[in-house]
Enzyme design. Sequence first.
Site, PDB file in Angstrom:
ATOM      1  N   THR A 106      -4.560  -1.381  -4.022  1.00  0.00           N
ATOM      2  CA  THR A 106      -2.883  -1.580  -4.048  1.00  0.00           C
ATOM      3  C   THR A 106      -2.850  -3.439  -4.792  1.00  0.00           C
ATOM      4  O   THR A 106      -2.074  -3.813  -4.820  1.00  0.00           O
ATOM      5  CB  THR A 106      -2.329  -1.537  -2.123  1.00  0.00           C
ATOM      6  N   ASN A 107      -4.301  -4.565  -3.856  1.00  0.00           N
ATOM      7  CA  ASN A 107      -4.178  -5.365  -4.589  1.00  0.00           C
ATOM      8  C   ASN A 107      -4.225  -5.900  -5.700  1.00  0.00           C
ATOM      9  O   ASN A 107      -4.483  -6.872  -6.041  1.00  0.00           O
ATOM     10  CB  ASN A 107      -5.487  -6.173  -3.642  1.00  0.00           C
ATOM     11  N   THR A 157       0.910  -1.025  -0.195  1.00  0.00           N
ATOM     12  CA  THR A 157       0.018  -0.075  -0.132  1.00  0.00           C
ATOM     13  C   THR A 157       0.721   0.726   0.631  1.00  0.00           C
ATOM     14  O   THR A 157       0.583   2.092  -0.486  1.00  0.00           O
ATOM     15  CB  THR A 157      -1.017   0.055   1.031  1.00  0.00           C
ATOM     16  N   SER A 173      46.976 -10.631  -2.047  1.00  0.00           N
ATOM     17  CA  SER A 173      48.091 -11.161  -0.752  1.00  0.00           C
ATOM     18  C   SER A 173      48.582  -9.634  -0.104  1.00  0.00           C
ATOM     19  O   SER A 173      49.244  -8.959  -1.101  1.00  0.00           O
ATOM     20  CB  SER A 173      48.315 -12.295  -0.113  1.00  0.00           C
ATOM     21  N   SER A 174      47.212  -9.016   1.939  1.00  0.00           N
ATOM     22  CA  SER A 174      48.554  -8.872   2.058  1.00  0.00           C
ATOM     23  C   SER A 174      50.052  -9.097   2.574  1.00  0.00           C
ATOM     24  O   SER A 174      50.696  -7.960   2.783  1.00  0.00           O
ATOM     25  CB  SER A 174      47.490  -7.650   3.368  1.00  0.00           C
TER      26      SER A 174
END
Length: 476
Positions: free
Chosen positions: A141-142, A101, A318-319
């Site tokens: 709305t429906n 709604t 990769s760090s």
Amino acid sequence: MKYRVEQDSLGQRQVPASAYYGIQTLRAMENFQVTGIPISHYPRQIQGLACIKKAAALVNMELGLLDPAMGEAIVKACHEVRAGLLDDQFSVDVIQGGAGTSVNMNMNEVLANRALEILGHSKGEYTFCHPNNHVNLSQSTNDVYPTCLRLSSIWTGQDLIRALYRLRQGFDAKGAEFSDVIKMGRTQLQDAVPMTLGQEFSAYGVTIGEDIQRLEEVLDLLLEINMGGTAIGTGINTKPGYAPMVCEQLAHITGLPLVKSADLVEASSDTGVFVQLSGVLKRIAVKLSKICNDLRLLSSGPFAGLNEINLPPMQPGSSIMPGKVNPVIPEVVNQVCFRVIGNDLTVTMAAEAGQLELNVFEPIIAFNIFQSMDMLTRASVILRERCLLGITANRERCLELVHGSAGIVTILVPYLGYDEAACIAKEAQCSGRAAYDLILEKGIMTSSLLKDILDPAKMTGPRMIPRERKYDRLQG
């Protein structure tokens, strides 16, 4: 900030004077601060609502229910909304109570206030164009909201089909490119029999093609709409003939072959088509995730894994480990697929939880379906453009694994029988020697015959089986 005062059945509220939305939208924005994602995040939904409101206004004018000047102003406002000119006015959260709604009223208020401006009035002067009395005339709305979900799902699904089709083309092209790359096929992650890398990639294209067909089939089911049913499918507050007229008008506006549901009461309460659509999306996700799993396995290593293919390097991986590059594109697609699979469960539970003449949980159904289709579309594009097109084959590595595998003895079964071929395979595995060398050493076959039988290029498809076989003579 300047405000205007609006009133509904719950009382008065101040609405920003510049806003096209009204009091009911304001209440919804306050009540449903859930995800932080507004309905405008999925613009197909806004476009679908605009088409529906335009169709209703045109039919109401034709039936003499709506003043032509007011109706034309509403239609013009619908054009502007469909063009995206007022997207910032649709701020209701994607998850809300009320069975949609709030979404419907957000559209009604925006169209009413824009129509008022077109007619020369100020926002909020609803005497001259009212969100409920005029914009929402002959509607509920429906029937509006479920119809909107169908329209926007069709359009979003068509976007996904286009992305999947291009992805399939990419796999087909790689299948042709790798058609002469001999490699070892695997079952249960163990050596099976030789195949070509092209056969493997072509199979990915075929499986995506099958999912495209399933998606096309379910999108056709969405063409049946319940417009004209209003509250529960009985058509209350509509004029006779309105339902077929509005469906026909909406089909003309959207260019879709829409049809009115045979039973509007059933159509107003049933969400089965969304369960089926979500199931197809889950199927697509499962297939794409499996393909990405394969790509990660085939590219594993590069020194301590299969290393049969190279994925294009996209970023350092990769760090802490220098030089490491991860398969980040398949990984992100995997995660998208996991989310889609989870969304399907949500859709299932929401559809099951509906009671009597209406399912109030359609907002969560809509959100999950739109999110799944949108993410799958983006993931398909990313997988194709940032991974698939740049994949290369390690031809020598693939052939090396074929020559070193005992799996090639499978081709000897028609000549030697299963038991003797199994003995050769076991000895090759235990000794670490090539099956080819063992067969020659034992004098089981001549070098020329064995070379012809074990030609990997001839082992990737059907071939003639000899009439006379060693195990037939032994048994005789």
